[in-house]
Enzyme design. Sequence first.
Site, short mmCIF file in Angstrom:
data_model
loop_
_atom_site.label_atom_id
_atom_site.label_comp_id
_atom_site.label_asym_id
_atom_site.label_seq_id
_atom_site.Cartn_x
_atom_site.Cartn_y
_atom_site.Cartn_z
N TYR A 147 0.80 -1.23 0.00
CA TYR A 147 0.00 0.00 0.00
C TYR A 147 0.83 1.27 0.00
O TYR A 147 0.29 2.36 -0.07
CB TYR A 147 -0.92 0.03 1.23
N LYS A 217 1.59 -13.94 5.60
CA LYS A 217 1.85 -14.93 4.54
C LYS A 217 3.37 -15.19 4.48
O LYS A 217 3.98 -15.16 3.42
CB LYS A 217 1.36 -14.41 3.19
N ASP A 283 -4.40 -17.18 4.79
CA ASP A 283 -5.50 -17.91 4.14
C ASP A 283 -6.17 -18.87 5.13
O ASP A 283 -7.40 -18.99 5.16
CB ASP A 283 -5.04 -18.64 2.87
N ASP A 307 -6.80 -5.38 5.11
CA ASP A 307 -7.89 -4.86 4.28
C ASP A 307 -8.92 -5.96 4.02
O ASP A 307 -10.12 -5.80 4.25
CB ASP A 307 -7.29 -4.35 2.96
#
Length: 421
Positions: A147, A217, A283, A307
């Site tokens: 971002y 992740k 995930d 987000d």
Amino acid sequence: MKIKKDKNKLFVPDTVTIPYIEGDGVGAEITPVTQRIVNEAIIRAYNGKRAIEWKEVYAGEKAFKITGSWLPDETIDAFREYVAGIKGPLTTPVGEGIRSLNVALRQILDLYVCLRPVRWFKGVASPLKEPQKVNMVIFRENTEDIYAGIEWRQGTPEAKKFLRFLTEEMGVSKIRFPETSSFGVKPVSREGSERLIRSAIEYALANRLPDVTLVHKGNIMKFTEGGFKLWGYALAEREFPDTAFTMTQYEKIKKEKGEDEATKALAEARAAGKVTVNDVIADAFLQNTLLAPEKYSVIATLNLNGDYISDQLAAMVGGIGIAPGANINYVSGHAVFEATHGTAPDIAGKNIANPSSLLLSSVMMLEYIGWNEAANLITAAMEQAFVSGQATGDLARFMPDGKSLGTAQFGELVINLIKSL
Ligand code: NAI
């Protein structure tokens, strides 16, 4: 009178000035309703001993019409000076050189935490079978990650130059279609990760919440997202040796003394009121939030994961009309509480917008300044309204015997409920 921040403490005067941005579109409807409810709750809680003096400052379309600027300096100065403030949704200017007013405010005040509490209100329709199990607070990193906006469009001289740097100087050979690739850079720092995770652990301790879960992740992005995890564990062990227990400590005991000893150490830490710091791959986390949401209380995560997670969790408890949020710098104390939805131009001016997102954000603000009694009154009144099936149309239409109220009427109902508590 101004809020003052000294070391770790906020000093809040009994009559406190709070700057507010009304907001564009539905902002003109939800902001006055929210203010009336907040004023009523403060009167009811403190009998005139405490009050908010609302100070209007401008941003967005209203600012542009009045001052010729989308984000006047006075607005930034007011948020800086008065420490905590609240804002309605803002129209994103098109082609004005500012990507987004919200982003600008966050960057100028270095509001590094995007705080999103997610809980379910009884009566509100949810896609989950057991929505009462959802009660989490998300700490989303607000200043780094993909971002940061460091990107080059495919085919531009910059993208070509960056490609040359990658291939010729860095020896990168893994780009599948180099000539037609756009490029983005994902900066994730130790400092940025640490301040976010530190705030999350302090929040968990202050609110007696059992865990902080680092969501990342790191299995794929080893140095950025993996760094976030490792720096987080190291920070917890270094800065919270007596108040936190980490899963790396658990693993160490397990390796040295066996699983039983590790499980015992974890149980003892929990019994002693320590915060457990653990981690989960993003995930898997998204799956788990649907399958076993009760496993999580405080979430610390990077910007992009945050987000996705914020929106999924909001949808699990009733959607954006009811999701509150804040952007906070816990070191300087600066905090901007906000409606998380946009200006909703399709329903603006019709007296049907749901003020709950902004209202719950003002509850967060009252808690932030330590006025918990007033905050609790608003929450209790909202609980009663929803249990009785009374809400604005966006929520009422999914309630079995839902009664749709206009924005102003919902506000009156909440005020009457506060008076009756
Ligand atoms: P939006 O959030 O304004 O609307 C999406 C959908 O949700 C619409 O159907 C709308 O009617 C509904 N909705 C939103 N708030 C609601 C409320 N309080 N009660 C009932 N229904 C509600 O998103 P959209 O349409 O993408 O954006 C519109 C404008 O808002 C754009 O200029 C955008 O840039 C800006 N925006 C500003 C944000 C902010 O200031 N924090 C955040 C998101 C968008």
